[in-house]
Design a protein around this motif. Structure first.
Motif, PDB file in Angstrom:
ATOM      1  N   SER A 160       0.857  -1.186   0.000  1.00 13.39           N
ATOM      2  CA  SER A 160       0.000   0.000   0.000  1.00 13.39           C
ATOM      3  C   SER A 160       0.893   1.236   0.000  1.00 13.39           C
ATOM      4  O   SER A 160       1.176   1.815   1.056  1.00 13.39           O
ATOM      5  N   PRO A 161       1.361   1.655  -1.189  1.00 14.47           N
ATOM      6  CA  PRO A 161       2.269   2.805  -1.250  1.00 14.47           C
ATOM      7  C   PRO A 161       1.602   4.117  -0.857  1.00 14.47           C
ATOM      8  O   PRO A 161       2.238   4.992  -0.312  1.00 14.47           O
ATOM      9  N   SER A 162       0.321   4.253  -1.142  1.00 12.63           N
ATOM     10  CA  SER A 162      -0.426   5.420  -0.678  1.00 12.63           C
ATOM     11  C   SER A 162      -1.541   4.901   0.219  1.00 12.63           C
ATOM     12  O   SER A 162      -2.206   3.923  -0.106  1.00 12.63           O
ATOM     13  N   ARG A 163      -1.704   5.530   1.311  1.00  9.71           N
ATOM     14  CA  ARG A 163      -2.639   5.055   2.343  1.00  9.71           C
ATOM     15  C   ARG A 163      -3.985   4.621   1.768  1.00  9.71           C
ATOM     16  O   ARG A 163      -4.709   5.398   1.169  1.00  9.71           O
ATOM     17  N   GLY A 164      -4.288   3.343   1.974  1.00  4.12           N
ATOM     18  CA  GLY A 164      -5.595   2.823   1.590  1.00  4.12           C
ATOM     19  C   GLY A 164      -5.703   2.285   0.179  1.00  4.12           C
ATOM     20  O   GLY A 164      -6.709   1.702  -0.171  1.00  4.12           O
ATOM     21  N   LYS A 165      -4.705   2.467  -0.654  1.00  2.00           N
ATOM     22  CA  LYS A 165      -4.722   1.933  -2.014  1.00  2.00           C
ATOM     23  C   LYS A 165      -3.726   0.788  -2.092  1.00  2.00           C
ATOM     24  O   LYS A 165      -2.567   0.933  -1.715  1.00  2.00           O
ATOM     25  N   TRP A 166      -4.175  -0.342  -2.582  1.00  2.00           N
ATOM     26  CA  TRP A 166      -3.355  -1.548  -2.626  1.00  2.00           C
ATOM     27  C   TRP A 166      -3.010  -1.931  -4.058  1.00  2.00           C
ATOM     28  O   TRP A 166      -3.846  -1.837  -4.952  1.00  2.00           O
ATOM     29  N   SER A 167      -1.776  -2.374  -4.252  1.00  3.94           N
ATOM     30  CA  SER A 167      -1.334  -2.890  -5.548  1.00  3.94           C
ATOM     31  C   SER A 167      -0.414  -4.078  -5.291  1.00  3.94           C
ATOM     32  O   SER A 167       0.060  -4.283  -4.171  1.00  3.94           O
ATOM     33  N   ILE A 168      -0.173  -4.858  -6.332  1.00  3.76           N
ATOM     34  CA  ILE A 168       0.679  -6.031  -6.167  1.00  3.76           C
ATOM     35  C   ILE A 168       2.147  -5.625  -6.240  1.00  3.76           C
ATOM     36  O   ILE A 168       2.487  -4.561  -6.760  1.00  3.76           O
TER      37      ILE A 168
END
Length: 72
Positions: A56-64
């Protein structure tokens, strides 16, 4: 494996694939997609993050992550 464990692992795999396919997604996006609570999503994401599969590089957004994954 017990039925609940199998169901949980299947859901976690589906969450990973959803994040992979949809790009950065929020916890609420995942909860809505799978019709589960945000707390359940957070537990699943914690397992994926512990295994270095999502971030989660930006709070609340998830990526692989770039970690290689063999999906069967």
């Amino acid at each position: 494996m017990s039925q609940p464990t199998t169901r949980m692992l299947t859901r976690i795999k589906a969450v990973y694939l959803f994040i992979r396919d949809e790009g950065p997604v929020s916890t609420s996006d995942i909860a809505e997609e799978f019709d589960i609570t945000e707390r359940t999503v957070q537990r699943d994401l914690n397992i994926l993050a512990y295994n270095d599969l999502v971030v989660s590089p930006s709070r609340g957004k998830w990526s692989i992550t770039k970690k290689k994954v063999k999906i069967s």
